[in-house]
Design an enzyme around this catalytic site. Sequence first.
Site, PDB file in Angstrom:
ATOM      1  N   ASP A  28      -4.139   2.093  -4.904  1.00 16.55           N
ATOM      2  CA  ASP A  28      -2.683   2.369  -4.341  1.00 16.55           C
ATOM      3  C   ASP A  28      -2.383   1.111  -3.717  1.00 16.55           C
ATOM      4  O   ASP A  28      -1.364   0.907  -2.870  1.00 16.55           O
ATOM      5  CB  ASP A  28      -2.381   3.488  -3.580  1.00 16.55           C
ATOM      6  CG  ASP A  28      -3.308   3.305  -2.238  1.00 16.55           C
ATOM      7  OD1 ASP A  28      -3.952   2.686  -1.986  1.00 16.55           O
ATOM      8  OD2 ASP A  28      -2.426   4.060  -1.234  1.00 16.55           O
ATOM      9  N   GLU A  29      -2.988  -0.083  -3.911  1.00 13.18           N
ATOM     10  CA  GLU A  29      -2.786  -1.209  -3.059  1.00 13.18           C
ATOM     11  C   GLU A  29      -3.059  -2.683  -3.651  1.00 13.18           C
ATOM     12  O   GLU A  29      -3.872  -2.488  -4.755  1.00 13.18           O
ATOM     13  CB  GLU A  29      -3.531  -1.057  -1.933  1.00 13.18           C
ATOM     14  CG  GLU A  29      -5.124  -1.063  -1.938  1.00 13.18           C
ATOM     15  CD  GLU A  29      -5.728  -0.907  -0.387  1.00 13.18           C
ATOM     16  OE1 GLU A  29      -5.998   0.134  -0.305  1.00 13.18           O
ATOM     17  OE2 GLU A  29      -5.978  -2.187  -0.034  1.00 13.18           O
ATOM     18  N   ASP A  40       0.809  -1.011  -0.087  1.00 18.91           N
ATOM     19  CA  ASP A  40       0.193   0.016  -0.188  1.00 18.91           C
ATOM     20  C   ASP A  40       0.932   1.052  -0.044  1.00 18.91           C
ATOM     21  O   ASP A  40       1.784   1.470   0.833  1.00 18.91           O
ATOM     22  CB  ASP A  40      -0.795  -0.052   1.240  1.00 18.91           C
ATOM     23  CG  ASP A  40      -1.840   1.132   1.326  1.00 18.91           C
ATOM     24  OD1 ASP A  40      -3.037   0.886   1.141  1.00 18.91           O
ATOM     25  OD2 ASP A  40      -1.662   2.208   1.365  1.00 18.91           O
TER      26      ASP A  40
HETATM   27  P1  DGT Z   1      -1.923   5.944   3.985  1.00 17.05           P
HETATM   28  O1  DGT Z   1      -2.197   4.443   3.068  1.00 17.05           O
HETATM   29  O2  DGT Z   1      -2.722   5.730   5.211  1.00 17.05           O
HETATM   30  O3  DGT Z   1      -0.578   6.452   3.964  1.00 17.05           O
HETATM   31  O4  DGT Z   1      -2.721   7.030   3.167  1.00 17.05           O
HETATM   32  P2  DGT Z   1      -3.454   7.133   1.728  1.00 17.05           P
HETATM   33  O5  DGT Z   1      -3.716   8.474   1.394  1.00 17.05           O
HETATM   34  O6  DGT Z   1      -2.657   6.231   0.768  1.00 17.05           O
HETATM   35  O7  DGT Z   1      -4.699   6.348   2.048  1.00 17.05           O
HETATM   36  P3  DGT Z   1      -5.470   5.261   1.305  1.00 17.05           P
HETATM   37  O8  DGT Z   1      -4.582   4.176   1.041  1.00 17.05           O
HETATM   38  O9  DGT Z   1      -6.778   4.794   2.386  1.00 17.05           O
HETATM   39  O10 DGT Z   1      -6.089   5.911  -0.019  1.00 17.05           O
HETATM   40  C1  DGT Z   1      -5.249   5.857  -1.027  1.00 17.05           C
HETATM   41  C2  DGT Z   1      -5.850   7.354  -1.812  1.00 17.05           C
HETATM   42  O11 DGT Z   1      -7.400   7.157  -2.120  1.00 17.05           O
HETATM   43  C3  DGT Z   1      -5.598   8.317  -1.066  1.00 17.05           C
HETATM   44  O12 DGT Z   1      -4.348   9.059  -1.309  1.00 17.05           O
HETATM   45  C4  DGT Z   1      -6.854   9.528  -1.635  1.00 17.05           C
HETATM   46  C5  DGT Z   1      -7.953   8.632  -1.824  1.00 17.05           C
HETATM   47  N1  DGT Z   1      -8.751   8.615  -0.582  1.00 17.05           N
HETATM   48  C6  DGT Z   1      -8.686   7.837   0.499  1.00 17.05           C
HETATM   49  N2  DGT Z   1      -9.692   8.114   1.425  1.00 17.05           N
HETATM   50  C7  DGT Z   1     -10.617   8.951   0.659  1.00 17.05           C
HETATM   51  C8  DGT Z   1     -11.730   9.636   1.144  1.00 17.05           C
HETATM   52  O13 DGT Z   1     -12.074   9.598   2.233  1.00 17.05           O
HETATM   53  N3  DGT Z   1     -12.180  10.598   0.496  1.00 17.05           N
HETATM   54  C9  DGT Z   1     -11.676  10.749  -0.870  1.00 17.05           C
HETATM   55  N4  DGT Z   1     -11.987  11.850  -1.687  1.00 17.05           N
HETATM   56  N5  DGT Z   1     -10.398  10.117  -1.415  1.00 17.05           N
HETATM   57  C10 DGT Z   1      -9.757   9.349  -0.570  1.00 17.05           C
HETATM   58 CA    CA Z   2      -2.225   4.131   0.800  1.00 16.87          CA
HETATM   59 CA    CA Z   3      -4.849   2.120   0.101  1.00 14.92          CA
END
Ligand code: DGT
Ligand code: CA
Ligand code: CA
Length: 362
Positions: A109-110, A9
């Site tokens: 992303d995963e 991820d």
């Molecule tokens: P991490 O994995 O905790 O370091 O952080 P992220 O940002 O990679 O989180 P992840 O893996 O849950 O989600 C991947 C992408 O999906 C993130 O960069 C932006 C999008 N995303 C995640 N959650 C939301 C949300 O609640 N709303 C929107 N609009 N996009 C989201």
């Molecule tokens: Ca992520």
């Molecule tokens: Ca993810």
Amino acid sequence: MVRVIGHVDLDYFYAQVEEVENPSLRGKPVLVCVFSGRTEDSGVVSTANYVAREFGVRSGMPIVLAKKKLEGRDAVFIPVHDERYEAVSDGVMQLVGERVDVLEKTGIDEAFFDITMSSGADYSVARTLAAGIKTAIRESHGLSASIGLGRSKIVAKIASDFMKPDGLTVVTPESTVEFLGPLPVLKLYGVGPKTAEALAALGIRTIGDLASFDVGSLHERLGRKTAAYLHTAARGEDEEPVTERQGPTQLSRIITLKRNTRDADEAFNELMPAMDDLHHRLVSNGTSFRTLSTIGVLTDLSVKTKSKTFENPVEDLSLLKDDVRGLLQALSGSAGREFRRVGIRVSELSSKGDQTSLTQFY
Ligand code: DGT
Ligand code: CA
Ligand code: CA
């Protein structure tokens, strides 16, 4: 057979891509936002980098609230660039796909992957392969990713989340119960707030509580199916396979040598049955390939490869024995250590009748 399943991820994905795009953002709170356009600040935070998260900013939070939390912090608010993230995602998935036995993309992303074969089901080799995947992602895309390895999808997924960002968490089959035990039940895939509440009513808060709870009583309270699933999940013993969604992008075979050696011919002779096996697999599926690689796992567990790409798709792997021998010789020449395992991999696969991928080659 013991499996080696991984989950990769990318860290703070959208925001990290924006940082790569514009390195001057690094160190500042960065928020990627979906602006709804109703007023200047209406909309939600899609994701934020870890600097912003220190101040309590989270995905899904209203932009107005995030602005309040970050007042006076020089925070940067960027609109989403979906195409940019899709392109990076494709590149990363292809790169990971080339390094694993099976890849199952589960989000932008995963992905889950299976490296049972390519690691020879050896968790220390698997750790090296996973570290190599992280390095490759960093070198070709400048991104950090977190990877978890374990005996099942449930364990791998929890493990990739365990040490974010830039984590690599390896949960061997023997340490699975100990690893899962202290974690809250909410970490288990499929356990939402409602189930967690029902479990809390039974005094079950951690995965360990769940694992040691009497199955009979669990049946009574939650129904047979849920209870059976939770019982298996709590031990990290789910059997769900990693399934490729669009057919494999590469096939490989790796073997452990009878003794460590630098002798490429000796290694080649031992690799022959695996090469024949791979040949039969290709023939029976009507699959041809363009890139041939040999893999060497050295005595320090580092993994080295040598590859050769052909102009046209190759159908008959058995004709390439001299090429495989040559690649192994080149590998042994540059490795500087003895081989512990050797392997063969074919990639850039195409199947007969797969016109689209064939035309791409010409
Ligand atoms: P991490 O994995 O905790 O370091 O952080 P992220 O940002 O990679 O989180 P992840 O893996 O849950 O989600 C991947 C992408 O999906 C993130 O960069 C932006 C999008 N995303 C995640 N959650 C939301 C949300 O609640 N709303 C929107 N609009 N996009 C989201
Ligand atoms: Ca992520
Ligand atoms: Ca993810």
